[in-house]
Scaffold this motif. Structure first.
Motif, short mmCIF file in Angstrom:
data_model
loop_
_atom_site.label_atom_id
_atom_site.label_comp_id
_atom_site.label_asym_id
_atom_site.label_seq_id
_atom_site.Cartn_x
_atom_site.Cartn_y
_atom_site.Cartn_z
N VAL A 287 3.46 23.45 -4.19
CA VAL A 287 3.03 24.74 -4.73
C VAL A 287 3.14 25.83 -3.66
O VAL A 287 3.64 26.92 -3.91
N LEU A 288 2.66 25.54 -2.45
CA LEU A 288 2.72 26.52 -1.37
C LEU A 288 4.15 26.83 -0.96
O LEU A 288 4.47 27.98 -0.62
N GLY A 289 5.02 25.84 -0.98
CA GLY A 289 6.43 26.07 -0.65
C GLY A 289 7.07 27.06 -1.61
O GLY A 289 7.77 27.98 -1.20
N LYS A 290 6.79 26.88 -2.90
CA LYS A 290 7.33 27.82 -3.90
C LYS A 290 6.73 29.21 -3.73
O LYS A 290 7.43 30.22 -3.84
N LEU A 291 5.43 29.26 -3.47
CA LEU A 291 4.76 30.55 -3.26
C LEU A 291 5.33 31.28 -2.05
O LEU A 291 5.63 32.48 -2.11
N CYS A 292 5.50 30.57 -0.95
CA CYS A 292 6.03 31.19 0.28
C CYS A 292 7.47 31.66 0.07
O CYS A 292 7.85 32.74 0.54
N ALA A 293 8.27 30.87 -0.64
CA ALA A 293 9.65 31.29 -0.94
C ALA A 293 9.65 32.56 -1.78
O ALA A 293 10.46 33.47 -1.56
#
Length: 188
Positions: free
Chosen positions: A159-165
């Motif tokens: 979830v955080l990876g998608k948010l940061c991207a």
């Protein structure tokens, strides 16, 4: 900071000013107040567990450009790896000098021979998080996962990876959150 920026601008053809910070986040839930219809109870499943990961963010407040890394730990070795990856990603070197404003965390200390070429550090005074524009990014990352339960650290990382991207594409949003009125702007 302004003095370091102006000095770098006299010596290098292209200079950019970035700021960086780290944020610990994990399986211990972030709870926030929410609106609910009168008389209806709200529930939020929680199962506090103490597993963590860290977000390392670099942002150029003037342009809203950013770089995010998810790290399993904060240490001198991890910091050095992220700083090297950041320098490579922005093209730091003889043609592009990058000034990075950071806090005085103990693991930020690196030997000069390990430091990436074309990157100069400026350390903020101790106990002054209000001077750090990158601190304002954590409200954006936390808001997305508040009141949410994650089964594992891998689920949170996804979830955080998608948010940061996604955040890396939101130049205007990041500028609105990080460009303080007193932040020095580059002249070149």
């Amino acid at each position: 900071m302004t003095e370091a920026l102006r000095h770098a601008e006299r010596l290098h053809p292209r200079v950019s000013l970035w700021t960086m910070d780290e944020h610990r986040i994990g399986l211990k839930p972030i709870l926030r107040r929410v609106w609910a219809p009168t008389g209806q109870p709200l529930t939020c499943p929680v199962q506090p567990r103490y597993e963590w990961l860290y977000i390392c963010a670099f942002v150029c407040p003037e342009r809203g450009e950013s770089r995010f890394w998810l790290m399993p730990e904060v240490s001198k070795v991890a910091y050095q790896a992220v700083m090297t990856a950041f320098a490579r990603s922005v093209g730091a070197g003889p043609d592009h000098h990058v000034v990075v404003v950071e806090d005085g965390a103990g693991f930020h200390a690196c030997d000069d021979d390990e430091w990436p070429a074309g990157v100069q550090r400026v350390t903020l005074p101790p106990y002054s998080p209000e001077l750090q524009p990158a601190e304002r990014l954590w409200a954006l990352t936390d808001a997305t996962i508040a009141n949410t339960w994650f089964e594992s650290l891998d689920a949170l990382t996804e979830v955080l990876g998608k948010l940061c991207a996604w955040l890396e594409t939101q130049f205007d949003l990041l500028t609105r959150h990080t460009l303080f009125h007193w932040w020095p702007l580059c002249r070149n």
